[in-house]
Motif scaffolding. Structure first.
Motif, PDB file in Angstrom:
ATOM      1  N   ARG A  56      52.108 -12.403   2.527  1.00 24.06           N
ATOM      2  CA  ARG A  56      52.914 -11.686   3.513  1.00 24.06           C
ATOM      3  C   ARG A  56      53.443 -12.642   4.583  1.00 24.06           C
ATOM      4  O   ARG A  56      54.485 -12.398   5.182  1.00 24.06           O
ATOM      5  CB  ARG A  56      52.110 -10.558   4.172  1.00 24.06           C
ATOM      6  N   PHE A  59      56.315 -15.119   2.380  1.00 27.59           N
ATOM      7  CA  PHE A  59      57.540 -14.489   1.891  1.00 27.59           C
ATOM      8  C   PHE A  59      58.138 -13.536   2.915  1.00 27.59           C
ATOM      9  O   PHE A  59      57.434 -12.964   3.735  1.00 27.59           O
ATOM     10  CB  PHE A  59      57.273 -13.755   0.574  1.00 27.59           C
ATOM     11  N   GLN A  60      59.449 -13.356   2.815  1.00 32.58           N
ATOM     12  CA  GLN A  60      60.160 -12.522   3.781  1.00 32.58           C
ATOM     13  C   GLN A  60      60.009 -11.033   3.501  1.00 32.58           C
ATOM     14  O   GLN A  60      60.085 -10.224   4.419  1.00 32.58           O
ATOM     15  CB  GLN A  60      61.641 -12.889   3.798  1.00 32.58           C
ATOM     16  N   THR A  61      59.825 -10.659   2.242  1.00 36.99           N
ATOM     17  CA  THR A  61      59.702  -9.236   1.913  1.00 36.99           C
ATOM     18  C   THR A  61      58.413  -8.965   1.158  1.00 36.99           C
ATOM     19  O   THR A  61      57.866  -9.840   0.483  1.00 36.99           O
ATOM     20  CB  THR A  61      60.886  -8.738   1.056  1.00 36.99           C
ATOM     21  N   ASP A  62      57.958  -7.730   1.254  1.00 40.16           N
ATOM     22  CA  ASP A  62      56.766  -7.317   0.518  1.00 40.16           C
ATOM     23  C   ASP A  62      56.993  -7.442  -0.983  1.00 40.16           C
ATOM     24  O   ASP A  62      56.096  -7.826  -1.724  1.00 40.16           O
ATOM     25  CB  ASP A  62      56.396  -5.876   0.858  1.00 40.16           C
ATOM     26  N   GLN A  63      58.210  -7.121  -1.434  1.00 34.42           N
ATOM     27  CA  GLN A  63      58.524  -7.188  -2.861  1.00 34.42           C
ATOM     28  C   GLN A  63      58.397  -8.619  -3.384  1.00 34.42           C
ATOM     29  O   GLN A  63      57.845  -8.842  -4.464  1.00 34.42           O
ATOM     30  CB  GLN A  63      59.933  -6.645  -3.140  1.00 34.42           C
ATOM     31  N   GLN A  64      58.897  -9.590  -2.632  1.00 31.20           N
ATOM     32  CA  GLN A  64      58.768 -10.997  -3.039  1.00 31.20           C
ATOM     33  C   GLN A  64      57.299 -11.403  -3.080  1.00 31.20           C
ATOM     34  O   GLN A  64      56.867 -12.079  -4.014  1.00 31.20           O
ATOM     35  CB  GLN A  64      59.507 -11.917  -2.061  1.00 31.20           C
ATOM     36  N   ASP A  66      54.595  -9.501  -3.464  1.00 29.77           N
ATOM     37  CA  ASP A  66      53.868  -8.850  -4.555  1.00 29.77           C
ATOM     38  C   ASP A  66      54.263  -9.395  -5.918  1.00 29.77           C
ATOM     39  O   ASP A  66      53.429  -9.510  -6.814  1.00 29.77           O
ATOM     40  CB  ASP A  66      54.083  -7.335  -4.507  1.00 29.77           C
TER      41      ASP A  66
END
Length: 102
Positions: A56, A59-64, A66
């Motif tokens: 977290r 990476f900039q996003t949760d999707q990236q 995960d």
């Protein structure tokens, strides 16, 4: 050394299972990763939560974050982080990500 209650352990296990769900792990992968109540379970749970937190941060996003656990990685000889973790390298992935945060 800290003393943990069974409630502490249950809470940590619930958080770790939520992390595994976010990563899209199967029940089998989750139980392999977290163990089954053995003496090392809290250490495994701590690593999983630490990995989640590091991702977290990186990476900039949760999707990236995960998705990273399932992407082949040259740092792991082309294996995914998940493959490394499931084959006993949970602490290795934790240390790798700790180094990436700096």
């Amino acid at each position: 050394m800290a003393t943990y209650t069974s409630q502490d352990t249950e809470t940590a296990l619930r958080v770790a299972r939520n992390v595994c769900n976010a990563w899209g792990l199967s029940d089998h992968e989750t139980s392999t990763l977290l163990g089954t109540g053995d003496g090392e379970q809290l250490e495994r749970i701590s690593c999983v939560i630490g990995i989640y937190k590091s991702l977290r941060t990186i990476f900039q996003t949760d999707q990236q974050a995960d998705a990273w656990v399932r992407r082949p990685n040259r740092a792991f000889g082309g294996q995914t982080a998940l493959e490394v973790m499931l084959n006993g390298g949970l602490a290795d992935i934790r240390r790798y990500l700790a180094g990436q945060e700096q």
